[in-house]
Design an enzyme around this catalytic site. Structure first.
Site, short mmCIF file in Angstrom:
data_model
loop_
_atom_site.label_atom_id
_atom_site.label_comp_id
_atom_site.label_asym_id
_atom_site.label_seq_id
_atom_site.Cartn_x
_atom_site.Cartn_y
_atom_site.Cartn_z
CG ASP A 268 7.43 -15.54 -9.55
OD1 ASP A 268 6.92 -16.67 -9.67
OD2 ASP A 268 8.56 -15.25 -9.98
CG ASP B 203 5.56 -21.08 -11.41
OD1 ASP B 203 5.76 -20.24 -10.50
OD2 ASP B 203 5.92 -20.91 -12.58
#
Ligand SMILES: *[C@@H]1O[C@H](CO)[C@@H](O)[C@H](O)[C@H]1NC(C)=O
Ligand SMILES: *[C@@H]1O[C@H](CO)[C@@H](O)[C@H](O)[C@H]1NC(C)=O
Length: 405
Positions: free
Chosen positions: A99, A277
């Site tokens: 992440d 992202d």
């Protein structure tokens, strides 16, 4: 997930030009294979996850003037990339989500933490809320092994006593900016990330992460790679172009960049800030830009998948969707704009349907976080997250224009 082994890449070609000699810098690059897992019952679930994540990015960023709360981002468990990470000595292996939008590394969501002689409680409590999940527990330090050989000693890790929304994975390898850890651990200001420790322990000389994802056409496959300390030249076909991190808040709290988007000769999103992202599946555009894309393509929102759908006649007229970043244009070809057809039924679609990977961010532009370049983009361009030089880079790969979908 396939059994994974670490590879130690040898070379970085720092500069290759026709007239000058090749400069080789030997670095102990560490490359960790990563696997994509799709666990969705509908495309709508994917869109909802991505939008919830976007809302959290926006709301957390707006609080940045105050003391940061623990609430940061959502992790997309429906469609994600995981790596095998060892913790302890001897190490127990955990499957952690990669992440770039959060920065705490933690485990214990599924497999219990196995304590060894290297496990030390810091006495701090840790708590992080993500858009569709959260965890809380105790902060430890322990030895973390990435791949089969890269060892970080004394890495701060969260050990969950309570976690929700993380079925099928053990936790997160958080590789976002360290400031995102502020306020998450009771007795620490910020908590150094794995990348920070690799640098401070002298394992890597530059705090850089290179990420390669390939378009995925099956539900679980090891087709990606995370490199610490540099970039893997074997995955790149051109040169890497870099852009400074954006100064616009809230995108600036993450891996934020300025970008404009055009389609078929028309600007659909003027230059504005957003983020790159690895926890977002789709490419999300601010509502006003998304609406322009919808009219230009003739797409209709499909009620069974929740994604945009086009006819084959519309597909044959699709043109490149162009992302202009730091003066370089990164095109998503028509094939790159569609959901992999081999995974249509996994998201509730029909096998011959043509669904699009562009989604609505959920708010108009002007919020300081007006797009998210998720996997739809990152599976076509190698991405580089450079903390040392405060920049993000992209390069073409063998998959940039491939017809995989
Ligand atoms: C997939 O999602 C379902 C429903 O949310 C969950 O029960 C299951 O554990 C998940 N499986 C994996 C491997 O993540
Ligand atoms: C990004 O865009 C904002 C707003 O237009 C501008 O102020 C800033 O200088 C741009 N560049 C960077 C690196 O933030």
């Amino acid at each position: 997930m396939a059994r994974l082994t670490a590879l130690f890449a040898a070379l970085v070609l720092a500069s290759v030009t026709l007239a000058s000699p090749v400069v080789e810098i030997r670095e102990p690059l560490v490359t960790l294979p990563i696997a994509r897992r799709l666990n969705a019952t509908s495309g709508r679930t994917i869109l909802e996850h991505d939008q919830a994540r976007a809302r959290n990015f926006l709301s957390r960023g707006k609080k940045s003037a105050e003391k940061r709360t623990a609430s940061i981002t959502v992790t997309n468990q429906v469609d994600t990339y995981v790596a095998s990470v060892g913790v302890g000595s001897p190490a127990t292996t955990y499957s952690l989500l990669i992440d770039t939008g959060s920065s705490n590394t933690w485990l214990g969501a599924s497999k219990k933490y196995v304590k060894t002689s290297t496990s030390k409680s810091t006495g701090g409590s840790v708590s992080v809320s993500y858009g569709s999940g959260s965890f809380s527990g105790t902060e430890y330090t322990d030895t973390v092994t990435l791949g089969s050989g890269l060892v970080i000693t004394g890495q701060s890790i969260g050990v969950a006593s309570r976690a929700s929304g993380f079925d099928g994975v053990d936790g997160i390898l958080g590789i976002g900016p360290v400031d995102l850890t502020e306020g998450t651990v009771s007795n620490a200001n910020t908590v150094p990330t794995v990348t920070d420790n690799l640098k401070s322990q002298g394992t890597i000389s530059t705090e850089v992460i290179g990420i390669y994802y390939a378009p995925t056409t099956s539900e679980s496959v090891a087709n990606g790679e995370l490199t610490f300390g540099g970039t893997d030249s074997s995955k790149i076909t051109g040169s890497i172009s870099y852009v400074s991190l954006t100064t616009t808040s809230p995108a600036s709290a993450y891996w934020g960049i300025n970008q404009s988007v055009n389609y078929n000769g028309a600007t659909i999103l003027s230059s504005t800030a957003g983020i790159v992202d690895t926890g977002t599946t789709l490419v999300l555009l601010a509502t006003n830009a998304y609406n322009k894309y919808v009219s230009a393509t003739g797409a209709k929102l499909d009620s069974s998948t929740g994604l945009l759908k086009i006819t084959s006649a519309q597909y044959s007229k699709l043109t490149n969707l162009n992302f202009v970043i730091g003066g370089t244009t990164y095109a998503l070809t028509p094939n790159a704009q569609i959901w992999p057809r081999s995974l249509n039924t996994a998201i509730g679609g029909t096998s011959s349907g043509i669904y699009l990977i562009v989604g609505d961010l959920g708010s108009n532009s002007g919020e300081g976080l007006d797009f998210i370049n998720g996997y739809g983009f990152l599976e076509r361009y190698y991405s580089v997250f450079d903390t040392t030089n405060k920049r993000v880079g992209f390069a073409t790969t063998s998959q940039t224009t491939s017809t995989s979908n």
